[in-house]
Design a protein around this motif. Structure first.
Motif, PDB file in Angstrom:
ATOM      1  N   PRO A  95       0.822  -1.216   0.000  1.00 35.38           N
ATOM      2  CA  PRO A  95       0.000   0.000   0.000  1.00 35.38           C
ATOM      3  C   PRO A  95       0.852   1.260   0.000  1.00 35.38           C
ATOM      4  CG  PRO A  95       0.007  -0.997   2.166  1.00 35.38           C
ATOM      5  CD  PRO A  95       0.736  -1.941   1.263  1.00 35.38           C
ATOM      6  N   ARG A  96       0.277   2.307  -0.548  1.00 35.90           N
ATOM      7  CA  ARG A  96       0.981   3.588  -0.562  1.00 35.90           C
ATOM      8  C   ARG A  96       0.283   4.563   0.380  1.00 35.90           C
ATOM      9  NH1 ARG A  96      -2.015   3.738  -5.293  1.00 35.90           N
ATOM     10  NH2 ARG A  96      -0.552   3.217  -6.889  1.00 35.90           N
ATOM     11  N   GLY A  97       1.014   5.562   0.764  1.00 35.08           N
ATOM     12  CA  GLY A  97       0.429   6.643   1.538  1.00 35.08           C
ATOM     13  C   GLY A  97       0.011   6.285   2.944  1.00 35.08           C
ATOM     14  N   GLY A  98       0.654   5.300   3.552  1.00 33.54           N
ATOM     15  CA  GLY A  98       0.348   4.975   4.931  1.00 33.54           C
ATOM     16  C   GLY A  98      -1.011   4.319   5.150  1.00 33.54           C
ATOM     17  N   LEU A  99      -1.603   3.781   4.096  1.00 27.95           N
ATOM     18  CA  LEU A  99      -2.892   3.105   4.248  1.00 27.95           C
ATOM     19  C   LEU A  99      -2.746   1.864   5.127  1.00 27.95           C
ATOM     20  CD1 LEU A  99      -4.451   3.108   0.661  1.00 27.95           C
ATOM     21  CD2 LEU A  99      -5.214   4.396   2.647  1.00 27.95           C
ATOM     22  N   THR A 100      -3.738   1.639   5.959  1.00 29.90           N
ATOM     23  CA  THR A 100      -3.813   0.407   6.739  1.00 29.90           C
ATOM     24  C   THR A 100      -5.091  -0.324   6.329  1.00 29.90           C
ATOM     25  OG1 THR A 100      -5.113   1.299   8.571  1.00 29.90           O
ATOM     26  CG2 THR A 100      -2.702   1.572   8.702  1.00 29.90           C
ATOM     27  N   LEU A 101      -5.208  -1.573   6.745  1.00 35.58           N
ATOM     28  CA  LEU A 101      -6.409  -2.337   6.422  1.00 35.58           C
ATOM     29  C   LEU A 101      -7.652  -1.750   7.074  1.00 35.58           C
ATOM     30  CD1 LEU A 101      -5.068  -5.991   6.537  1.00 35.58           C
ATOM     31  CD2 LEU A 101      -5.889  -4.742   4.536  1.00 35.58           C
ATOM     32  N   ARG A 102      -7.486  -0.922   8.082  1.00 34.50           N
ATOM     33  CA  ARG A 102      -8.639  -0.313   8.768  1.00 34.50           C
ATOM     34  C   ARG A 102      -9.128   0.966   8.094  1.00 34.50           C
ATOM     35  NH1 ARG A 102      -5.429  -1.844  13.550  1.00 34.50           N
ATOM     36  NH2 ARG A 102      -6.354  -3.749  14.325  1.00 34.50           N
ATOM     37  N   HIS A 103      -8.357   1.494   7.186  1.00 35.63           N
ATOM     38  CA  HIS A 103      -8.731   2.727   6.482  1.00 35.63           C
ATOM     39  C   HIS A 103      -9.969   2.454   5.609  1.00 35.63           C
ATOM     40  CE1 HIS A 103      -8.419   6.047   3.591  1.00 35.63           C
ATOM     41  NE2 HIS A 103      -7.718   6.674   4.522  1.00 35.63           N
ATOM     42  N   PRO A 104     -10.840   3.435   5.412  1.00 31.25           N
ATOM     43  CA  PRO A 104     -12.059   3.223   4.620  1.00 31.25           C
ATOM     44  C   PRO A 104     -11.815   2.766   3.173  1.00 31.25           C
ATOM     45  CG  PRO A 104     -12.233   5.273   5.868  1.00 31.25           C
ATOM     46  CD  PRO A 104     -10.835   4.758   6.067  1.00 31.25           C
ATOM     47  N   ARG A 105     -10.769   3.263   2.522  1.00 28.01           N
ATOM     48  CA  ARG A 105     -10.516   2.853   1.123  1.00 28.01           C
ATOM     49  C   ARG A 105     -10.228   1.356   1.024  1.00 28.01           C
ATOM     50  NH1 ARG A 105      -6.119   6.608  -0.895  1.00 28.01           N
ATOM     51  NH2 ARG A 105      -5.908   4.993  -2.466  1.00 28.01           N
ATOM     52  N   PRO A 106      -9.268   0.822   1.814  1.00 28.57           N
ATOM     53  CA  PRO A 106      -9.069  -0.632   1.746  1.00 28.57           C
ATOM     54  C   PRO A 106     -10.314  -1.408   2.192  1.00 28.57           C
ATOM     55  CG  PRO A 106      -7.172   0.403   2.755  1.00 28.57           C
ATOM     56  CD  PRO A 106      -8.215   1.467   2.594  1.00 28.57           C
ATOM     57  N   GLN A 107     -11.050  -0.899   3.178  1.00 31.46           N
ATOM     58  CA  GLN A 107     -12.257  -1.584   3.635  1.00 31.46           C
ATOM     59  C   GLN A 107     -13.273  -1.718   2.506  1.00 31.46           C
ATOM     60  OE1 GLN A 107     -13.212  -3.111   6.669  1.00 31.46           O
ATOM     61  NE2 GLN A 107     -10.986  -3.066   6.812  1.00 31.46           N
ATOM     62  N   LYS A 108     -13.388  -0.686   1.669  1.00 29.77           N
ATOM     63  CA  LYS A 108     -14.309  -0.738   0.526  1.00 29.77           C
ATOM     64  C   LYS A 108     -13.888  -1.837  -0.452  1.00 29.77           C
ATOM     65  CE  LYS A 108     -16.244   1.953  -3.224  1.00 29.77           C
ATOM     66  NZ  LYS A 108     -16.239   3.194  -3.982  1.00 29.77           N
ATOM     67  N   VAL A 109     -12.591  -1.925  -0.716  1.00 27.46           N
ATOM     68  CA  VAL A 109     -12.092  -2.963  -1.624  1.00 27.46           C
ATOM     69  C   VAL A 109     -12.278  -4.345  -1.000  1.00 27.46           C
ATOM     70  CG1 VAL A 109     -10.043  -3.877  -2.794  1.00 27.46           C
ATOM     71  CG2 VAL A 109     -10.458  -1.406  -2.756  1.00 27.46           C
ATOM     72  N   LEU A 110     -11.945  -4.483   0.288  1.00 23.47           N
ATOM     73  CA  LEU A 110     -12.059  -5.777   0.964  1.00 23.47           C
ATOM     74  C   LEU A 110     -13.500  -6.266   1.048  1.00 23.47           C
ATOM     75  CD1 LEU A 110      -9.503  -5.356   3.886  1.00 23.47           C
ATOM     76  CD2 LEU A 110      -9.219  -6.631   1.751  1.00 23.47           C
ATOM     77  N   ALA A 111     -14.465  -5.382   0.910  1.00 19.47           N
ATOM     78  CA  ALA A 111     -15.874  -5.771   0.963  1.00 19.47           C
ATOM     79  C   ALA A 111     -16.324  -6.493  -0.310  1.00 19.47           C
ATOM     80  CB  ALA A 111     -16.742  -4.531   1.200  1.00 19.47           C
ATOM     81  N   ARG A 112     -15.497  -6.464  -1.347  1.00 20.74           N
ATOM     82  CA  ARG A 112     -15.883  -7.146  -2.600  1.00 20.74           C
ATOM     83  C   ARG A 112     -15.986  -8.651  -2.352  1.00 20.74           C
ATOM     84  NH1 ARG A 112     -14.281  -4.485  -8.087  1.00 20.74           N
ATOM     85  NH2 ARG A 112     -14.904  -6.573  -8.671  1.00 20.74           N
ATOM     86  N   PRO A 113     -17.016  -9.282  -2.890  1.00 19.70           N
ATOM     87  CA  PRO A 113     -17.232 -10.714  -2.633  1.00 19.70           C
ATOM     88  C   PRO A 113     -16.159 -11.622  -3.248  1.00 19.70           C
ATOM     89  CG  PRO A 113     -18.806  -9.899  -4.257  1.00 19.70           C
ATOM     90  CD  PRO A 113     -18.073  -8.701  -3.726  1.00 19.70           C
TER      91      PRO A 113
END
Length: 176
Positions: A95-113
């Motif tokens: 990940p870039r920009g200090g994103l963590t798995l708890r950040h809303p952007r990754p959470q949106k992607v992780l919600a994909r089935p």
């Protein structure tokens, strides 16, 4: 785990017995864990027959193993291919920009089935995603969204010679 026909005795107390596993489980607990991992729909009666305990005693042990967190749940194993997912892949993400798995952007992607598993790991990449998609076009579409989070490296699964194993405590080997 030994011969299923070997005589296993129920221990009423759960103090450290000689030969107990590092997890504090006795031979009967270990055999029950092996059986429920191999055959998730096995009945309490059949479990009792195999470990030479009454169904009530087996139920008590299973409840204890659930209560202490050793058994964390039950699930059906489903073939992705039978549901139309022809490609299984692992996507590693830096990940870039200090994103963590708890950040809303990754959470949106992780919600994909299509994302079956997500793991936070140590190494060059921070996340490993296990994904199931219809085809390479579907994979490309998914990767476009994942790549908004950072650099990706994708490995498509050709085959899985070891798909799933029964897990046993450290220090105990499964018989061949």
């Amino acid at each position: 785990m030994g011969d299923p026909g070997e005589r296993l005795k129920d221990s009423r107390s759960h103090r450290g017995l000689a030969g107990d596993s590092p997890a504090g489980l006795d031979a009967i607990d270990l055999r029950l864990l092996e059986l429920v991992q191999e055959e998730g729909r096995i009945t309490l009666s059949e479990l009792g027959r195999r470990v030479r305990l009454s169904p009530a005693a087996v139920a008590e042990r299973i409840r204890r193993l659930e209560g202490n967190g050793t058994i964390t749940g039950y699930a059906a194993l489903v073939s992705p291919a039978h549901l139309g997912y022809g490609v299984l892949a692992f996507v590693r993400v830096a990940p870039r920009g200090g994103l963590t798995l708890r950040h809303p952007r990754p959470q949106k992607v992780l919600a994909r089935p299509e994302i079956l598993e997500a793991h936070h790991v140590v190494g060059e990449d921070c996340w490993i995603l296990k994904v199931a998609v219809r085809d390479t076009g579907h994979l490309e579409e998914l990767l476009e969204q994942v790549m908004t989070l950072g650099r990706t490296t994708t490995s498509i699964v050709m085959s899985s010679p070891v798909d799933r194993r029964v897990i046993v405590p450290i220090g105990r080997e499964r018989p061949e």
